[in-house]
Motif scaffolding. Sequence first.
Motif, PDB file in Angstrom:
ATOM      1  N   ASP A  49       0.588  -1.142  -0.159  1.00 41.05           N
ATOM      2  CA  ASP A  49       0.001  -0.349  -0.546  1.00 41.05           C
ATOM      3  C   ASP A  49       0.626   1.242  -0.039  1.00 41.05           C
ATOM      4  N   ALA A  50       2.019   1.612   0.553  1.00 45.35           N
ATOM      5  CA  ALA A  50       2.639   2.264   0.541  1.00 45.35           C
ATOM      6  C   ALA A  50       3.569   2.603  -0.667  1.00 45.35           C
ATOM      7  N   GLU A  51       3.978   1.985  -1.496  1.00 41.58           N
ATOM      8  CA  GLU A  51       4.167   2.084  -2.498  1.00 41.58           C
ATOM      9  C   GLU A  51       3.591   2.067  -3.471  1.00 41.58           C
ATOM     10  N   VAL A  52       2.380   2.629  -3.456  1.00 44.13           N
ATOM     11  CA  VAL A  52       1.156   2.068  -4.236  1.00 44.13           C
ATOM     12  C   VAL A  52       1.217   3.893  -4.205  1.00 44.13           C
ATOM     13  N   LEU A  53       0.693   4.579  -2.905  1.00 43.63           N
ATOM     14  CA  LEU A  53       0.575   6.016  -2.954  1.00 43.63           C
ATOM     15  C   LEU A  53       1.651   6.407  -3.459  1.00 43.63           C
ATOM     16  N   LYS A  54       3.236   5.730  -3.202  1.00 44.85           N
ATOM     17  CA  LYS A  54       4.178   6.476  -3.583  1.00 44.85           C
ATOM     18  C   LYS A  54       4.169   6.361  -4.990  1.00 44.85           C
ATOM     19  N   ASP A  55       3.957   5.437  -5.424  1.00 48.15           N
ATOM     20  CA  ASP A  55       4.186   4.888  -7.266  1.00 48.15           C
ATOM     21  C   ASP A  55       3.223   6.257  -7.513  1.00 48.15           C
ATOM     22  N   VAL A  56       1.275   7.092  -7.011  1.00 48.34           N
ATOM     23  CA  VAL A  56       0.580   7.541  -7.899  1.00 48.34           C
ATOM     24  C   VAL A  56       1.194   9.091  -7.607  1.00 48.34           C
ATOM     25  N   ARG A  57       1.529   8.867  -6.091  1.00 46.91           N
ATOM     26  CA  ARG A  57       2.330  10.459  -5.614  1.00 46.91           C
ATOM     27  C   ARG A  57       3.391  10.994  -6.967  1.00 46.91           C
ATOM     28  N   ALA A  58       4.206   9.955  -7.972  1.00 48.22           N
ATOM     29  CA  ALA A  58       5.456  10.650  -8.354  1.00 48.22           C
ATOM     30  C   ALA A  58       4.664  10.569 -10.215  1.00 48.22           C
ATOM     31  N   ARG A  59       3.212   9.795 -10.081  1.00 47.72           N
ATOM     32  CA  ARG A  59       2.566   9.252 -11.435  1.00 47.72           C
ATOM     33  C   ARG A  59       2.128  11.556 -11.106  1.00 47.72           C
ATOM     34  N   PHE A  60       0.897  11.215 -10.610  1.00 48.86           N
ATOM     35  CA  PHE A  60       0.731  13.577 -10.624  1.00 48.86           C
ATOM     36  C   PHE A  60       1.385  14.684 -10.811  1.00 48.86           C
ATOM     37  N   ASP A  61       2.906  13.756  -9.988  1.00 48.66           N
ATOM     38  CA  ASP A  61       3.824  15.471 -10.319  1.00 48.66           C
ATOM     39  C   ASP A  61       4.415  15.565 -11.422  1.00 48.66           C
ATOM     40  N   ASP A  62       4.896  14.246 -11.950  1.00 40.73           N
ATOM     41  CA  ASP A  62       5.248  13.919 -13.761  1.00 40.73           C
ATOM     42  C   ASP A  62       3.861  14.715 -14.696  1.00 40.73           C
ATOM     43  N   LYS A  63       2.861  14.225 -14.015  1.00 44.85           N
ATOM     44  CA  LYS A  63       1.433  14.386 -14.849  1.00 44.85           C
ATOM     45  C   LYS A  63       1.000  15.994 -15.032  1.00 44.85           C
ATOM     46  N   THR A  64       1.542  16.444 -13.682  1.00 48.43           N
ATOM     47  CA  THR A  64       0.617  18.332 -13.392  1.00 48.43           C
ATOM     48  C   THR A  64       1.175  18.920 -14.363  1.00 48.43           C
ATOM     49  N   ALA A  65       3.248  18.623 -14.091  1.00 47.12           N
ATOM     50  CA  ALA A  65       4.355  19.468 -14.942  1.00 47.12           C
ATOM     51  C   ALA A  65       4.416  19.501 -16.435  1.00 47.12           C
ATOM     52  N   ARG A  66       3.270  18.644 -16.548  1.00 45.80           N
ATOM     53  CA  ARG A  66       3.602  18.672 -18.101  1.00 45.80           C
ATOM     54  C   ARG A  66       1.974  18.407 -18.325  1.00 45.80           C
ATOM     55  N   ILE A  67       0.825  19.003 -18.316  1.00 47.10           N
ATOM     56  CA  ILE A  67      -0.162  19.394 -17.884  1.00 47.10           C
ATOM     57  C   ILE A  67       0.171  20.484 -18.049  1.00 47.10           C
ATOM     58  N   GLY A  68       0.718  21.264 -17.491  1.00 47.48           N
ATOM     59  CA  GLY A  68       1.238  22.898 -17.461  1.00 47.48           C
ATOM     60  C   GLY A  68      -0.450  23.373 -15.667  1.00 47.48           C
ATOM     61  N   ALA A  69       0.227  24.261 -15.352  1.00 39.80           N
ATOM     62  CA  ALA A  69      -0.738  25.794 -14.779  1.00 39.80           C
ATOM     63  C   ALA A  69      -2.069  25.922 -15.529  1.00 39.80           C
ATOM     64  N   ASP A  70      -2.066  25.814 -16.747  1.00 38.35           N
ATOM     65  CA  ASP A  70      -3.537  26.816 -17.468  1.00 38.35           C
ATOM     66  C   ASP A  70      -4.244  25.683 -18.026  1.00 38.35           C
ATOM     67  N   VAL A  71      -4.327  24.527 -17.533  1.00 41.78           N
ATOM     68  CA  VAL A  71      -5.803  24.014 -17.722  1.00 41.78           C
ATOM     69  C   VAL A  71      -6.709  24.088 -17.497  1.00 41.78           C
ATOM     70  N   ASN A  72      -8.474  23.883 -17.626  1.00 43.19           N
ATOM     71  CA  ASN A  72      -9.243  24.014 -16.966  1.00 43.19           C
ATOM     72  C   ASN A  72      -9.484  22.597 -16.079  1.00 43.19           C
ATOM     73  N   LYS A  73      -9.576  22.954 -14.910  1.00 45.07           N
ATOM     74  CA  LYS A  73      -9.821  20.918 -14.100  1.00 45.07           C
ATOM     75  C   LYS A  73     -10.730  20.704 -14.259  1.00 45.07           C
ATOM     76  N   ASN A  74     -11.320  21.528 -14.741  1.00 40.89           N
ATOM     77  CA  ASN A  74     -12.856  21.262 -14.236  1.00 40.89           C
ATOM     78  C   ASN A  74     -13.811  20.445 -15.402  1.00 40.89           C
ATOM     79  N   THR A  75     -13.322  19.805 -16.015  1.00 43.03           N
ATOM     80  CA  THR A  75     -12.613  18.718 -16.938  1.00 43.03           C
ATOM     81  C   THR A  75     -12.983  17.186 -17.185  1.00 43.03           C
ATOM     82  N   SER A  76     -14.127  16.654 -17.897  1.00 42.60           N
ATOM     83  CA  SER A  76     -13.148  14.574 -17.779  1.00 42.60           C
ATOM     84  C   SER A  76     -11.934  14.699 -18.834  1.00 42.60           C
ATOM     85  N   GLU A  77     -11.678  15.484 -19.293  1.00 41.11           N
ATOM     86  CA  GLU A  77     -10.464  14.855 -20.374  1.00 41.11           C
ATOM     87  C   GLU A  77      -9.470  15.744 -19.269  1.00 41.11           C
TER      88      GLU A  77
END
Length: 240
Positions: free
Chosen positions: A30-58
């Motif tokens: 479980d702890a490793e899963v959370l660490k893995d998802v944290r890394a995935r979220f950080d990577d995707k957030t950096a790739r998406i950028g700050a200007d994206v509309n977060k209120n979309t299903s996409e």
Amino acid sequence: MPALEGFSSHEFAIGISDPTRVSSSAGLNDAEVLKDVRARFDDKTARIGADVNKNTSEYVYAMIGDLDTRSMALVAADTSGTFSDEEKNLAVMATQWQDHFRAGGYVGSPELHNTYIGMGLSAVRPEDRAEVMRVYDGEAAKDTSVRSQLGRASARVTLGEEQSKSVFGDISASTNPDDKMLSLLVEAMTKAKETDPQITSKLHGINTADDLKKAEWFKPYVERFNQLLDEQAANSVKAA
């Protein structure tokens, strides 16, 4: 299930028909899963950028599209501070959507997901469900809108009185106007369930007080509902 350009919702889609599928959480505790998802979220957030509309299903699909149901359940139930409330809400929302699709729900325009009310728990490990529901309920409690309160009431009616009390606590004696409103909705929905066992899945399109007053199953409760609306309004004025 389109995600933002450059991202995939493949695992999310596969998880609808196969909630036991293991991919992102394979071989991890479980702890490793959370660490893995944290890394995935950080990577995707950096790739998406700050200007994206977060209120979309996409956006939601881009963020959770590569996660299996176990990963999403662990994020939704996390209490370690590893994830923000927004990120945990993404996991809860995605789990709801999977359950909705799995049950044969609407799969057309993404905008109509905003009218879906439900807890979406069938994709969550049984041992995690109570915690996921508490997390969801705690966030929903911040929103006193009719739609949000209906979602909370629906969860309580689905669980039944005793299990609901063990998960959420007993608010039956509360004098808080918001709790009294929630109790009224639970009472009305429980009564309606006696003649319509599927009532908790027929709340789509009830988003405002006026919508609720027009619902046939709620008409016997309109007078008390109006009184509580007045009480909520008076309480808000006092708090201002």
